[in-house]
Design a protein around this motif. Structure first.
Motif, short mmCIF file in Angstrom:
data_model
loop_
_atom_site.label_atom_id
_atom_site.label_comp_id
_atom_site.label_asym_id
_atom_site.label_seq_id
_atom_site.Cartn_x
_atom_site.Cartn_y
_atom_site.Cartn_z
N TYR A 6 19.64 -4.75 9.83
CA TYR A 6 18.54 -4.78 10.18
C TYR A 6 17.42 -4.43 8.74
CZ TYR A 6 13.89 -4.04 12.58
OH TYR A 6 12.77 -4.14 13.03
N ASN A 7 16.52 -5.22 8.62
CA ASN A 7 15.60 -4.84 7.75
C ASN A 7 14.50 -5.83 8.11
OD1 ASN A 7 14.01 -3.47 5.78
ND2 ASN A 7 15.33 -4.37 4.11
N HIS A 8 13.02 -5.13 8.06
CA HIS A 8 11.95 -6.08 8.34
C HIS A 8 10.87 -6.47 7.14
CE1 HIS A 8 7.91 -6.87 10.28
NE2 HIS A 8 8.62 -6.98 11.36
N TRP A 9 10.52 -7.63 7.04
CA TRP A 9 9.71 -7.96 5.83
C TRP A 9 8.74 -6.81 5.57
CZ3 TRP A 9 4.69 -8.56 6.25
CH2 TRP A 9 4.04 -8.71 7.47
N ARG A 10 8.21 -6.30 6.40
CA ARG A 10 7.24 -5.29 6.16
C ARG A 10 7.60 -4.10 5.20
NH1 ARG A 10 2.37 -5.68 8.63
NH2 ARG A 10 2.42 -6.81 10.71
N ASN A 11 9.07 -3.87 5.36
CA ASN A 11 9.67 -2.56 4.34
C ASN A 11 9.40 -3.10 3.01
OD1 ASN A 11 10.25 -1.20 6.62
ND2 ASN A 11 12.19 -2.19 7.03
N LEU A 12 9.40 -4.55 2.67
CA LEU A 12 9.30 -5.18 1.52
C LEU A 12 7.95 -4.95 0.88
CD1 LEU A 12 11.72 -8.11 1.70
CD2 LEU A 12 12.42 -5.66 1.43
N VAL A 13 7.00 -4.44 1.61
CA VAL A 13 5.59 -4.59 1.12
C VAL A 13 5.44 -3.15 1.25
CG1 VAL A 13 3.13 -5.04 1.93
CG2 VAL A 13 5.12 -6.74 2.50
N ASP A 14 5.29 -2.36 2.01
CA ASP A 14 5.22 -0.83 1.84
C ASP A 14 6.56 -0.15 2.02
OD1 ASP A 14 4.64 1.82 1.99
OD2 ASP A 14 3.31 1.65 3.81
N LYS A 40 -2.99 11.82 0.27
CA LYS A 40 -3.91 10.89 0.35
C LYS A 40 -3.23 9.33 0.94
CE LYS A 40 -7.79 11.60 -2.53
NZ LYS A 40 -8.26 11.44 -4.14
N ILE A 41 -3.45 8.97 1.84
CA ILE A 41 -3.03 7.77 2.58
C ILE A 41 -3.75 6.64 2.68
CG2 ILE A 41 -1.59 6.86 4.47
CD1 ILE A 41 -0.20 9.11 3.22
N THR A 42 -3.42 5.60 2.18
CA THR A 42 -4.37 4.22 1.95
C THR A 42 -4.08 3.58 3.46
OG1 THR A 42 -4.34 4.40 -0.38
CG2 THR A 42 -5.20 2.19 0.93
N SER A 43 -4.92 3.36 4.34
CA SER A 43 -4.97 2.47 5.59
C SER A 43 -4.83 1.00 5.30
CB SER A 43 -5.92 3.03 6.55
OG SER A 43 -7.31 2.48 6.09
N ALA A 44 -4.67 0.20 6.20
CA ALA A 44 -4.48 -1.17 6.22
C ALA A 44 -5.89 -1.73 5.55
CB ALA A 44 -4.01 -1.73 7.18
N ASN A 45 -7.12 -1.10 6.10
CA ASN A 45 -8.45 -1.60 5.58
C ASN A 45 -8.97 -1.05 4.26
OD1 ASN A 45 -9.01 0.88 6.32
ND2 ASN A 45 -10.19 0.48 8.02
N GLY A 46 -7.77 -0.43 3.68
CA GLY A 46 -8.20 0.00 1.93
C GLY A 46 -8.81 1.46 2.14
N GLU A 47 -9.22 2.05 3.25
CA GLU A 47 -9.77 3.42 3.29
C GLU A 47 -8.67 4.52 3.05
OE1 GLU A 47 -12.23 4.30 6.62
OE2 GLU A 47 -12.98 2.43 6.38
N THR A 48 -8.91 5.37 2.40
CA THR A 48 -8.01 6.42 2.07
C THR A 48 -8.45 7.82 2.95
OG1 THR A 48 -9.12 7.45 0.27
CG2 THR A 48 -7.36 5.85 -0.41
N GLU A 49 -7.30 8.43 3.42
CA GLU A 49 -7.52 9.56 4.15
C GLU A 49 -6.52 10.46 3.86
OE1 GLU A 49 -8.59 8.87 8.81
OE2 GLU A 49 -7.00 7.37 8.07
N LEU A 50 -6.84 11.67 3.95
CA LEU A 50 -5.81 12.76 3.96
C LEU A 50 -4.94 13.09 5.16
CD1 LEU A 50 -7.99 15.67 1.94
CD2 LEU A 50 -6.01 14.30 1.14
N LYS A 51 -3.58 13.05 5.05
CA LYS A 51 -2.82 13.14 6.37
C LYS A 51 -1.74 13.98 6.07
CE LYS A 51 -4.20 9.17 8.84
NZ LYS A 51 -4.23 8.84 9.98
N VAL A 64 4.37 9.77 7.75
CA VAL A 64 3.02 10.03 7.97
C VAL A 64 2.83 10.63 9.31
CG1 VAL A 64 0.30 9.45 8.06
CG2 VAL A 64 2.16 8.48 6.26
N LEU A 65 2.26 11.82 9.46
CA LEU A 65 2.03 12.45 10.92
C LEU A 65 0.76 12.16 11.46
CD1 LEU A 65 3.93 15.93 10.62
CD2 LEU A 65 4.91 13.62 11.68
N ASN A 66 0.45 11.27 12.56
CA ASN A 66 -0.82 11.54 13.20
C ASN A 66 -0.93 12.42 14.01
OD1 ASN A 66 0.80 10.80 15.55
ND2 ASN A 66 -0.05 8.54 15.41
#
Ligand code: ZN
Length: 162
Positions: A6-14, A40-51, A64-66
């Motif tokens: 099993y591998n998902h194409w998204r794993n090849l992106v991030d 510092k985590i960059t979200s899908a819309n390009g914003e960075t947040e501390l998580k 990453v823990l929400n």
């Protein structure tokens, strides 16, 4: 079943953090927390947040823990002190959650302390396993687990501990 491959194409992106796509359908993994760091985590819309990000003893990407997942760890172990989470095991699985009317993949933590594996007590500096008594005394005194005076000094360089 094709689970082993099993591998998902998204794993090849991030491939920096553990994602739902890293899990095969219905797969659950017991992971041991080595450290919780603020990153510092960059979200899908390009914003960075501390998580908060959980790093594990096992050879897997950090997660990453929400808020939902932090609250679950606090619930199952009865403490929100991240230093007391070190060495604790969590069972992680992939599911979906609703974000703005869309179902998106996410990682969740099972509402149970994994039974198959004993809780390990680890030094917060060097990561070495330590006896529970040492762990408890260190948490009581310093709020963090240290295996030795050396690790305590290493962590508190330049700080005053009374
Ligand atoms: Zn140590």
């Amino acid at each position: 079943m094709a689970e082993q491959n099993y591998n998902h194409w998204r794993n090849l992106v991030d491939n920096e953090h553990l994602r739902a796509e890293c899990f095969a359908p219905k797969e659950k993994r017991v992971l041991t927390i080595k450290e919780i760091k603020q990153e510092k985590i960059t979200s899908a819309n390009g914003e960075t947040e501390l998580k908060p990000v959980a790093h594990f003893v096992e050879n897997v990407l950090p997660m990453v823990l929400n808020v939902t997942n932090c609250k679950m760890i606090e619930k199952i172990y009865g403490t929100g002190n991240i230093y007391e989470w070190i060495g604790k095991k969590i069972q992680v699985f992939a599911t979906k959650t609703k974000v703005a009317k869309e179902m998106v993949p996410c990682l969740r933590i099972e509402d149970v302390i994994p039974q198959s594996n004993e809780v390990q007590y680890l030094c917060s500096v060097c990561g070495k396993p330590i006896p529970k008594t040492t762990y408890d005394q260190s948490i009581a005194k310093y709020g963090k687990p240290y295996c030795s005076k050396q690790c305590l000094d290493e962590d508190t360089k330049g700080e005053q501990i009374l």
